[in-house]
Write an enzyme that holds these catalytic residues in place. Structure first.
Site, PDB file in Angstrom:
ATOM      1  N   ASP A  36       0.825  -1.226   0.000  1.00  0.00           N
ATOM      2  CA  ASP A  36       0.000   0.000   0.000  1.00  0.00           C
ATOM      3  C   ASP A  36       0.853   1.267   0.000  1.00  0.00           C
ATOM      4  O   ASP A  36       0.578   2.204  -0.752  1.00  0.00           O
ATOM      5  CB  ASP A  36      -1.031   0.000   1.141  1.00  0.00           C
ATOM      6  CG  ASP A  36      -0.472  -0.132   2.550  1.00  0.00           C
ATOM      7  OD1 ASP A  36       0.747  -0.380   2.701  1.00  0.00           O
ATOM      8  OD2 ASP A  36      -1.258   0.031   3.504  1.00  0.00           O
ATOM      9  N   GLY A 120      -2.393  -6.279  18.257  1.00  0.00           N
ATOM     10  CA  GLY A 120      -1.224  -7.112  17.964  1.00  0.00           C
ATOM     11  C   GLY A 120      -1.572  -8.374  17.194  1.00  0.00           C
ATOM     12  O   GLY A 120      -0.702  -9.170  16.879  1.00  0.00           O
ATOM     13  N   LEU A 123      -4.739  -7.813  12.663  1.00  0.00           N
ATOM     14  CA  LEU A 123      -6.035  -7.584  11.998  1.00  0.00           C
ATOM     15  C   LEU A 123      -6.416  -6.111  12.049  1.00  0.00           C
ATOM     16  O   LEU A 123      -7.571  -5.743  11.911  1.00  0.00           O
ATOM     17  CB  LEU A 123      -7.116  -8.438  12.648  1.00  0.00           C
ATOM     18  CG  LEU A 123      -6.824  -9.947  12.632  1.00  0.00           C
ATOM     19  CD1 LEU A 123      -7.910 -10.715  13.347  1.00  0.00           C
ATOM     20  CD2 LEU A 123      -6.668 -10.457  11.201  1.00  0.00           C
ATOM     21  N   SER A 125      -6.311  -3.665  14.534  1.00  0.00           N
ATOM     22  CA  SER A 125      -7.083  -3.086  15.632  1.00  0.00           C
ATOM     23  C   SER A 125      -6.922  -1.570  15.630  1.00  0.00           C
ATOM     24  O   SER A 125      -7.839  -0.841  15.991  1.00  0.00           O
ATOM     25  CB  SER A 125      -6.597  -3.654  16.960  1.00  0.00           C
ATOM     26  OG  SER A 125      -5.211  -3.434  17.106  1.00  0.00           O
ATOM     27  N   GLU A 158      -2.210   8.203  12.523  1.00  0.00           N
ATOM     28  CA  GLU A 158      -1.273   7.134  12.905  1.00  0.00           C
ATOM     29  C   GLU A 158       0.160   7.495  12.502  1.00  0.00           C
ATOM     30  O   GLU A 158       1.102   7.261  13.246  1.00  0.00           O
ATOM     31  CB  GLU A 158      -1.704   5.811  12.268  1.00  0.00           C
ATOM     32  CG  GLU A 158      -0.918   4.649  12.835  1.00  0.00           C
ATOM     33  CD  GLU A 158      -1.577   3.288  12.635  1.00  0.00           C
ATOM     34  OE1 GLU A 158      -2.800   3.236  12.386  1.00  0.00           O
ATOM     35  OE2 GLU A 158      -0.854   2.288  12.713  1.00  0.00           O
ATOM     36  N   ASP A 170      -5.548  -0.338   5.618  1.00  0.00           N
ATOM     37  CA  ASP A 170      -6.401  -0.753   6.732  1.00  0.00           C
ATOM     38  C   ASP A 170      -7.548   0.236   6.941  1.00  0.00           C
ATOM     39  O   ASP A 170      -8.686  -0.152   7.176  1.00  0.00           O
ATOM     40  CB  ASP A 170      -5.571  -0.858   8.020  1.00  0.00           C
ATOM     41  CG  ASP A 170      -4.388  -1.803   7.854  1.00  0.00           C
ATOM     42  OD1 ASP A 170      -4.363  -2.554   6.855  1.00  0.00           O
ATOM     43  OD2 ASP A 170      -3.492  -1.784   8.717  1.00  0.00           O
TER      44      ASP A 170
HETATM   45  C1  GLA Z   1       0.155  -2.712   8.392  1.00  0.00           C
HETATM   46  C2  GLA Z   1      -0.071  -1.296   7.875  1.00  0.00           C
HETATM   47  C3  GLA Z   1      -0.672  -1.304   6.475  1.00  0.00           C
HETATM   48  C4  GLA Z   1       0.125  -2.216   5.528  1.00  0.00           C
HETATM   49  C5  GLA Z   1       0.382  -3.568   6.180  1.00  0.00           C
HETATM   50  C6  GLA Z   1       1.310  -4.419   5.349  1.00  0.00           C
HETATM   51  O1  GLA Z   1      -1.066  -3.363   8.579  1.00  0.00           O
HETATM   52  O2  GLA Z   1      -0.948  -0.602   8.742  1.00  0.00           O
HETATM   53  O3  GLA Z   1      -0.737   0.001   5.980  1.00  0.00           O
HETATM   54  O4  GLA Z   1       1.300  -1.608   5.117  1.00  0.00           O
HETATM   55  O5  GLA Z   1       0.952  -3.451   7.465  1.00  0.00           O
HETATM   56  O6  GLA Z   1       0.722  -4.742   4.142  1.00  0.00           O
END
Ligand code: GLA
Length: 384
Positions: A36, A120, A123, A125, A158, A170
């Site tokens: 991403d 952690g 997924l 969070s 973030e 995400d």
């Molecule tokens: C984390 C980051 C995402 C992405 C994934 C790896 O979840 O929050 O932005 O980079 O790692 O694909």
């Protein structure tokens, strides 16, 4: 979702007001890992695990926020909120700050946060927390904000408040999830295309290794820098290249042969993973789960060897999964260094797959893993 009636009761007891309720889902990424922030396409789904935020306005300035999971109440002084303390409430102050930057009137409020997305667990969070909080602030202020702007603001929170330079996958998955669908997301244009996932034929099974390695945040930011370094090297001869999205591995393999080993490997993972996502989307559209599973296998291999973000527990969970009947594909999901694997499993084999995987993982490690048969879920919303 947590039992809303009892959450409302807790809110009334704690804050003496009648709350509105908002939710945002976690996500599992089927394929397209560490892509991403290189502006490629990814293929996640929102899952039926939520972060719920109950919220009511108050007339004075501070934000009071209680976390059920941390059993703690924090106060955020809106004008004094600063990045970087490492406290969980930083996510909430970050979102408040990012929404204010967008022109939203964020005022005093009481918030109660309850999350079913394990921190952690890989997924996301954090995105579920950010997006549900953003919906709560936007809802209380009466502002209407495009979902894509909410996702952007949450990513910014973030990046700049928590110090994790995450991409936008995400937050977009939480904002655009669709029941019974995976999401093909273009992380450059931010266009989202839902692709049907036929739950009568395949199920997504998430297996949490329960391992969580401290390296995650620092190594994540380092991977981003290594990708940026690869782009700088490519742009010396091809100035139009802005991101690894703009090149294929075949185009750069020759020049990369002279790069330092880690930079070459990182670029190889990202460019090939981007190509795999396109092939995977096509496989999904023709319900070719075998082909999809093979791409998941290659993705995991590449994340382990080239991107070096897997770990012993993830590799074990993937290996055990591949020995079980009915599995099409298994790979780590999310940032890595612990967390979960995602498995694409024949629907009629999924229950058995889950219990057998848990049994074998526990037999080898002594650790009881958390296994979830996910349903692709709808995006963040206010709960009536
Ligand atoms: C984390 C980051 C995402 C992405 C994934 C790896 O979840 O929050 O932005 O980079 O790692 O694909």
């Amino acid at each position: 979702m947590s039992d809303l009636a009892s959450l409302r009761d807790e809110f009334r007891r704690k804050f003496g007001a009648e709350p509105r309720a908002f939710r945002a889902p976690g996500r599992a990424n089927l394929i397209g890992e560490h892509v991403d922030y290189n502006e490629g396409c990814v293929l996640p789904l929102a899952i039926d695990r939520d972060c719920t935020v109950l919220a009511a306005r108050r007339d004075d300035a501070p934000i009071r926020v209680h976390s059920r999971e941390f059993g703690e109440t924090a106060e955020i002084a809106l004008d004094a909120a600063r990045p970087g303390s490492g406290h969980w409430s930083q996510y909430v102050s970050g979102v408040a700050w990012a929404l204010k930057e967008l022109g939203v009137r964020v005022a005093g409020a009481d918030l109660f946060i309850a999350s079913d997305v394990a921190p952690g667990g890989g997924l996301s969070s954090s995105a579920a927390l950010e997006v549900s909080t953003a919906f709560a602030f936007a809802g209380l202020s009466g502002a209407t904000i495009e979902r894509v702007e909410i996702a952007r603001a949450c990513q910014r929170a973030e990046n700049e408040f928590v110090g994790m330079r995450c991409g936008i996958m995400d937050q977009l998955a939480a904002c655009f999830g669709k029941r019974e669908h995976a999401l093909l997301i273009d992380c450059r244009t931010l266009a989202v295309r839902p692709l049907p996932l036929d739950s009568a034929r395949v199920r997504v099974v998430v297996a949490n290794t329960m391992a969580r390695h401290e390296l995650a945040a620092s190594e994540y930011n380092r991977r981003r820098e290594e990708c940026e370094e690869a782009v700088r090297r490519i742009a010396e001869t091809r100035p139009a290249v802005r991101a690894l999205r703009d090149v294929s591995w075949e185009e750069i393999a020759e020049m990369a042969a002279h790069w330092p080993e880690p930079i070459r490997r990182r670029a190889r993972h990202v460019t090939r993973e981007i190509a795999r996502v396109h092939a995977a989307a096509q496989a999904l559209e023709r319900s070719d789960y075998e082909a999809f599973g093979e791409l998941m296998r290659q993705s995991h291999e590449s994340l382990d060897r080239d991107y070096q973000v897997s770990c012993v527990e993830l590799n074990l969970m993937v290996r055990l999964a591949r020995e079980l009947p009915g599995v099409y594909g298994a790979r780590m999901t999310g940032g890595g260094f612990g967390g979960s694997t995602v498995n694409l499993v024949r629907a009629d084999a999924a229950e058995n797959f889950g219990s057998e995987l848990a049994r074998r993982y526990e037999a080898e490690t002594g650790i009881h893993p958390e296994i979830t048969l996910c349903r692709p879920a709808d995006a963040a919303s206010e709960i009536a």
